[in-house]
Design a protein around this motif. Structure first.
Motif, PDB file in Angstrom:
ATOM      1  N   ALA A  40     -15.223   6.273   1.107  1.00  0.00           N
ATOM      2  CA  ALA A  40     -14.592   5.885  -0.168  1.00  0.00           C
ATOM      3  C   ALA A  40     -15.097   4.525  -0.648  1.00  0.00           C
ATOM      4  O   ALA A  40     -14.533   3.964  -1.591  1.00  0.00           O
ATOM      5  CB  ALA A  40     -13.076   5.850   0.001  1.00  0.00           C
ATOM      6  N   MET A  42     -15.113   1.683   1.066  1.00  0.00           N
ATOM      7  CA  MET A  42     -14.326   0.557   1.562  1.00  0.00           C
ATOM      8  C   MET A  42     -14.795   0.112   2.936  1.00  0.00           C
ATOM      9  O   MET A  42     -15.619   0.769   3.569  1.00  0.00           O
ATOM     10  CB  MET A  42     -12.841   0.950   1.608  1.00  0.00           C
ATOM     11  CG  MET A  42     -12.265   1.149   0.205  1.00  0.00           C
ATOM     12  SD  MET A  42     -10.583   1.688   0.257  1.00  0.00           S
ATOM     13  CE  MET A  42      -9.777   0.348   1.112  1.00  0.00           C
ATOM     14  N   GLU A  43     -14.222  -1.001   3.394  1.00  0.00           N
ATOM     15  CA  GLU A  43     -14.599  -1.552   4.689  1.00  0.00           C
ATOM     16  C   GLU A  43     -13.776  -0.886   5.800  1.00  0.00           C
ATOM     17  O   GLU A  43     -12.598  -0.544   5.587  1.00  0.00           O
ATOM     18  CB  GLU A  43     -14.311  -3.054   4.716  1.00  0.00           C
ATOM     19  CG  GLU A  43     -15.099  -3.848   3.694  1.00  0.00           C
ATOM     20  CD  GLU A  43     -16.548  -4.041   4.090  1.00  0.00           C
ATOM     21  OE1 GLU A  43     -16.805  -4.223   5.290  1.00  0.00           O
ATOM     22  OE2 GLU A  43     -17.419  -3.991   3.208  1.00  0.00           O
ATOM     23  N   ILE A  45     -11.389  -0.663   9.052  1.00  0.00           N
ATOM     24  CA  ILE A  45     -10.295  -1.539   9.473  1.00  0.00           C
ATOM     25  C   ILE A  45     -10.289  -1.655  10.996  1.00  0.00           C
ATOM     26  O   ILE A  45     -10.865  -0.812  11.694  1.00  0.00           O
ATOM     27  CB  ILE A  45      -8.923  -1.029   8.982  1.00  0.00           C
ATOM     28  CG1 ILE A  45      -8.581   0.332   9.598  1.00  0.00           C
ATOM     29  CG2 ILE A  45      -8.892  -0.946   7.461  1.00  0.00           C
ATOM     30  CD1 ILE A  45      -7.143   0.770   9.350  1.00  0.00           C
ATOM     31  N   ARG A  49      -4.823  -2.829  13.165  1.00  0.00           N
ATOM     32  CA  ARG A  49      -4.264  -2.449  11.853  1.00  0.00           C
ATOM     33  C   ARG A  49      -4.047  -0.942  11.785  1.00  0.00           C
ATOM     34  O   ARG A  49      -3.058  -0.475  11.228  1.00  0.00           O
ATOM     35  CB  ARG A  49      -5.196  -2.915  10.736  1.00  0.00           C
ATOM     36  CG  ARG A  49      -4.842  -2.369   9.370  1.00  0.00           C
ATOM     37  CD  ARG A  49      -5.078  -3.345   8.265  1.00  0.00           C
ATOM     38  NE  ARG A  49      -3.946  -4.250   8.120  1.00  0.00           N
ATOM     39  CZ  ARG A  49      -3.797  -5.112   7.127  1.00  0.00           C
ATOM     40  NH1 ARG A  49      -4.711  -5.209   6.203  1.00  0.00           N
ATOM     41  NH2 ARG A  49      -2.750  -5.884   7.061  1.00  0.00           N
ATOM     42  N   ALA A 152       4.279   7.275   3.196  1.00  0.00           N
ATOM     43  CA  ALA A 152       3.407   6.105   3.016  1.00  0.00           C
ATOM     44  C   ALA A 152       1.930   6.505   3.143  1.00  0.00           C
ATOM     45  O   ALA A 152       1.085   6.072   2.348  1.00  0.00           O
ATOM     46  CB  ALA A 152       3.759   5.031   4.042  1.00  0.00           C
ATOM     47  N   ASN A 155       1.009   8.510   0.066  1.00  0.00           N
ATOM     48  CA  ASN A 155       0.841   7.662  -1.118  1.00  0.00           C
ATOM     49  C   ASN A 155      -0.455   6.849  -1.059  1.00  0.00           C
ATOM     50  O   ASN A 155      -1.057   6.566  -2.095  1.00  0.00           O
ATOM     51  CB  ASN A 155       2.049   6.742  -1.274  1.00  0.00           C
ATOM     52  CG  ASN A 155       3.220   7.480  -1.911  1.00  0.00           C
ATOM     53  OD1 ASN A 155       3.036   8.522  -2.532  1.00  0.00           O
ATOM     54  ND2 ASN A 155       4.408   6.948  -1.749  1.00  0.00           N
ATOM     55  N   GLU A 156      -0.879   6.489   0.150  1.00  0.00           N
ATOM     56  CA  GLU A 156      -2.163   5.798   0.284  1.00  0.00           C
ATOM     57  C   GLU A 156      -3.286   6.716  -0.202  1.00  0.00           C
ATOM     58  O   GLU A 156      -4.196   6.282  -0.921  1.00  0.00           O
ATOM     59  CB  GLU A 156      -2.393   5.384   1.746  1.00  0.00           C
ATOM     60  CG  GLU A 156      -3.615   4.499   1.938  1.00  0.00           C
ATOM     61  CD  GLU A 156      -3.740   3.965   3.347  1.00  0.00           C
ATOM     62  OE1 GLU A 156      -2.896   4.287   4.201  1.00  0.00           O
ATOM     63  OE2 GLU A 156      -4.691   3.205   3.595  1.00  0.00           O
ATOM     64  N   ARG A 160      -5.770   6.376  -3.469  1.00  0.00           N
ATOM     65  CA  ARG A 160      -7.228   6.517  -3.313  1.00  0.00           C
ATOM     66  C   ARG A 160      -7.778   7.473  -4.363  1.00  0.00           C
ATOM     67  O   ARG A 160      -8.873   7.266  -4.897  1.00  0.00           O
ATOM     68  CB  ARG A 160      -7.541   7.049  -1.904  1.00  0.00           C
ATOM     69  CG  ARG A 160      -9.036   7.212  -1.617  1.00  0.00           C
ATOM     70  CD  ARG A 160      -9.255   8.020  -0.364  1.00  0.00           C
ATOM     71  NE  ARG A 160      -8.780   9.389  -0.527  1.00  0.00           N
ATOM     72  CZ  ARG A 160      -8.491  10.220   0.468  1.00  0.00           C
ATOM     73  NH1 ARG A 160      -8.610   9.820   1.714  1.00  0.00           N
ATOM     74  NH2 ARG A 160      -8.080  11.448   0.222  1.00  0.00           N
TER      75      ARG A 160
END
Lengths: 224, 132
Positions: A40, A42-43, A45, A49, A152, A155-156, A160
């Motif tokens: 996507a 992004m970095e 994690i 995390r 949660a 929804n993430e 996206r």
């Protein structure tokens, strides 16, 4: 020490296997999550995390709830339902709560019975149903955790995909919640049905989950 | 009779963890809102380099070069005084009166993934600026 280990080997081995597999799941889930992050744009994690993420919590809780549901149902249904020929079942005609004498409660309690088995009222009722009740409570708690972590995580994914997040109440009606739930329920119910039925005809020498090898197929409630 | 020491310790730890969790969510929402506000304000101020610096790499890459000039051509409204920010994991949504902004977490903080977004019911938002 060695005696204590030997006497508790079954619980210890399963507890240890659980921890090993949970750690393995954490690493596999972390790698999977980061693959999606990179795809996507992004970095990645960190593992810490990820372990505190809703995604990991939902993945863990959705399997826990179905396991506890399985045991909750099995414990209560085997009180009232029998399966002829299965070592997992009581004998036909023995359905029900059984007598105080058979259950060693009240005046039939023995010297080494738990004190609540000798007591009356609420304490005896609680002890008499504690195994099923705790399994049921763990099921409800795990399912609730799945729903809260699940909304949660869902929804993430919604954000996206540039879509509107949903409330917890709305999530309970979403296909994502029921797909996660039902795919686990069906596998647990299949496993129980397989155990109940296959144990009529198949044997595992030395296992208390099996009838003795020479027992007839229609022998019920006989453990090896 | 007072509660045993370990019970009081457990209650204290639970309270600390819950408060830390709330503070963490609140701080993250606030940081996401700040990043979205900084971006929209930079566009409103005509500060193209600052606006492009607030974009996620893939979003910036989708804008015609040079970004610092093209971003100012997008019809993005200035941020309203109040906004509703919601954070889920690595993603956030900030709703201003006249615009909705999507953000994602990067090592240096929140960056704008999509802006100038209008809702389309069950379908994804239609965004004037968005990444891949």
């Amino acid at each position: 020490m060695r005696t204590a280990l030997r006497d508790n080997a079954l619980g210890l081995v399963f507890g240890l296997l659980f921890l090993i597999v949970l750690v393995a799941q954490a690493f596999a889930g972390h790698a999977d999550f980061n693959q999606q992050q990179v795809a996507a744009g992004m970095e990645p994690i960190g593992l810490g995390r990820y372990l505190t993420s809703a995604s990991f919590a939902a993945d863990v809780a959705e399997n826990w709830q179905s396991e506890y549901l399985q045991f909750f149902l099995y414990i209560f249904l085997t009180v009232w339902l029998v399966q002829k020929g299965s070592p997992e079942s009581k004998k036909p005609g023995e359905q029900g709560l059984e007598s105080d004498r058979e259950q060693k409660v009240g005046s039939f309690a023995t010297d080494d019975s738990p004190s609540w088995a000798r007591a009356g009222g609420l304490r005896r009722t609680l002890l008499s149903n504690s195994l099923g009740l705790v399994m049921g409570l763990l099921f409800v708690a795990s399912w609730l955790t799945q729903s809260i972590a699940g909304v949660a995580a869902y929804n993430e994914e919604q954000l996206r995909d540039l879509q509107e997040p949903v409330t917890w109440a709305r999530y309970l009606t979403e296909p994502d919640f029921w797909n996660r739930t039902l795919q686990n329920w069906q596998s647990e119910l299949l496993a129980v049905a397989s155990m109940v039925i296959l144990s009529i005809y198949l044997r595992q020498r030395g296992s208390p989950e099996s009838k003795p090898v020479g027992s007839p197929h229609d022998a019920t409630g006989v453990e090896g | 009779m007072g509660k045993p020491r370990f019970v009081r310790l457990a209650m204290l730890l639970t309270t600390v963890v819950m408060l830390a969790g709330c503070a963490s969510v609140g701080e993250r929402s606030s940081a996401a809102e700040d990043a979205a506000r900084l971006f929209l304000q930079a566009v409103a101020d005509g500060d193209g380099p600052a606006a492009c610096g607030a974009l996620a790499p893939e979003t910036e890459a989708r804008i015609d070069a040079p970004c610092a000039e093209s971003i100012l051509d997008e019809a993005l409204p200035a941020p309203s005084a109040t906004a509703d920010a919601r954070v889920y994991g690595q993603r956030a949504l900030v709703k201003f009166d006249a615009d909705t902004v999507f953000l994602a977490v990067f090592p240096d903080g929140w960056r704008v993934v999509a802006a100038g977004c209008t809702p389309r019911g069950e379908r994804p938002y239609d965004c004037a600026v968005q990444g891949g």
